[in-house]
Design a protein around this motif. Structure first.
Motif, PDB file in Angstrom:
ATOM      1  N   PRO A 296      53.343  -4.181  27.525  1.00  0.00           N
ATOM      2  CA  PRO A 296      53.708  -3.047  28.390  1.00  0.00           C
ATOM      3  C   PRO A 296      55.113  -2.494  28.101  1.00  0.00           C
ATOM      4  CG  PRO A 296      52.801  -4.857  29.688  1.00  0.00           C
ATOM      5  CD  PRO A 296      52.976  -5.364  28.287  1.00  0.00           C
ATOM      6  N   ALA A 297      56.038  -3.347  27.671  1.00  0.00           N
ATOM      7  CA  ALA A 297      57.399  -2.881  27.365  1.00  0.00           C
ATOM      8  C   ALA A 297      57.383  -1.945  26.154  1.00  0.00           C
ATOM      9  CB  ALA A 297      58.322  -4.073  27.109  1.00  0.00           C
ATOM     10  N   VAL A 298      56.576  -2.255  25.155  1.00  0.00           N
ATOM     11  CA  VAL A 298      56.476  -1.376  23.977  1.00  0.00           C
ATOM     12  C   VAL A 298      55.844  -0.051  24.392  1.00  0.00           C
ATOM     13  CG1 VAL A 298      55.405  -1.075  21.711  1.00  0.00           C
ATOM     14  CG2 VAL A 298      56.404  -3.283  22.332  1.00  0.00           C
ATOM     15  N   ARG A 299      54.816  -0.123  25.215  1.00  0.00           N
ATOM     16  CA  ARG A 299      54.176   1.118  25.664  1.00  0.00           C
ATOM     17  C   ARG A 299      55.170   1.976  26.459  1.00  0.00           C
ATOM     18  NH1 ARG A 299      49.905  -2.568  26.852  1.00  0.00           N
ATOM     19  NH2 ARG A 299      50.077  -2.135  29.087  1.00  0.00           N
ATOM     20  N   ALA A 300      56.052   1.350  27.217  1.00  0.00           N
ATOM     21  CA  ALA A 300      57.084   2.099  27.950  1.00  0.00           C
ATOM     22  C   ALA A 300      58.048   2.771  26.975  1.00  0.00           C
ATOM     23  CB  ALA A 300      57.839   1.176  28.902  1.00  0.00           C
TER      24      ALA A 300
END
Length: 177
Positions: A106-110
Motif C-alpha cells: 500500500p505504501a508504494v501504491r500511495a
C-alpha cells in the motif's frame, strides 16, 4: 502496451466502477477500439502513438487519474496486471517478483498516487515515454535524471521501489542466454 496488459485493461473496462469514473470524460468507443487494436500482435506505431496521446490527455483529468488508480488499488485487477507483467518478464523472474511485491505494498501504491498527482512529474514522464517510443535512449536517460533531481515524488517512488528490489533487478538485466 503489451497484449496481456491490454487484456487486463479490457477486464478493468468491464468493471462498472472503472467505467463510471471515465464515462463522462472520454470517448469510450475510441478507447475500446484502441485497446482492441493493441490486443493483437501486429499493431502499428500509429496505434501506439494514438494510445499514448489519449493516455496523456486523459491523465490530466483528476477523475481519470482516480479511475486509473483503481487498476492497482483493486485486488483482482492488480493481481491480473502483475500476472501480465510476469508473463512478459518470464526471462526475468526476479524483476517480475519484485514488481509484484511493490504493487502489493500500500505504501508504494500511495507513492504512485502522489507521483500521478504531480503535474511536473507527469510532464517529465510523458517526455521520457515519448523519447522511449522514438528510440532516443540518451535523451530518455537525461529526462529520467531530471525527473529524479527535480521531483520529490519521483525520488520517493524510486526509494519505495528500491525497498522491494525493483531497482536492483532492473540493474541486473536479463540473464545471459
Amino acid at each position: 502496451m503489451d497484449r496481456n496488459v491490454v487484456k487486463v485493461l479490457l477486464a478493468a473496462w468491464r468493471r462498472p466502477d472503472f467505467r463510471a469514473g471515465l464515462r463522462h470524460l472520454i470517448d469510450l468507443d475510441e478507447v475500446t477500439s484502441l485497446l482492441a487494436a493493441l490486443a493483437v500482435d501486429d499493431h502499428d506505431d500509429e496505434v501506439r502513438r494514438r494510445t499514448m496521446e489519449l493516455l496523456r490527455s486523459a491523465l490530466e483529468t483528476a477523475e481519470i487519474r482516480a479511475a486509473v488508480l483503481l487498476l492497482i488499488e483493486t485486488d483482482d485487477i492488480r493481481h491480473s496486471l502483475a500476472a501480465a507483467i510476469s508473463d512478459n518478464l518470464a526471462d526475468r523472474s526476479g524483476l517480475a517478483s519484485s514488481i509484484r511485491s511493490a504493487l502489493d505494498d500500500p505504501a508504494v501504491r500511495a507513492e504512485i498516487r502522489d507521483a500521478l498527482e504531480s503535474q511536473g512529474m507527469r510532464t517529465l514522464v510523458w517526455k521520457a515515454a515519448e523519447h522511449e517510443f522514438r528510440g532516443r535512449r540518451l535523451t530518455l536517460v537525461r529526462e529520467a535524471t531530471v525527473l529524479l533531481l527535480r521531483h520529490r515524488p519521483a525520488r520517493r517512488l524510486v526509494w519505495a521501489l528500491k525497498r522491494h528490489g525493483v531497482i536492483r533487478e532492473l540493474r541486473r538485466g536479463p540473464a545471459p542466454t
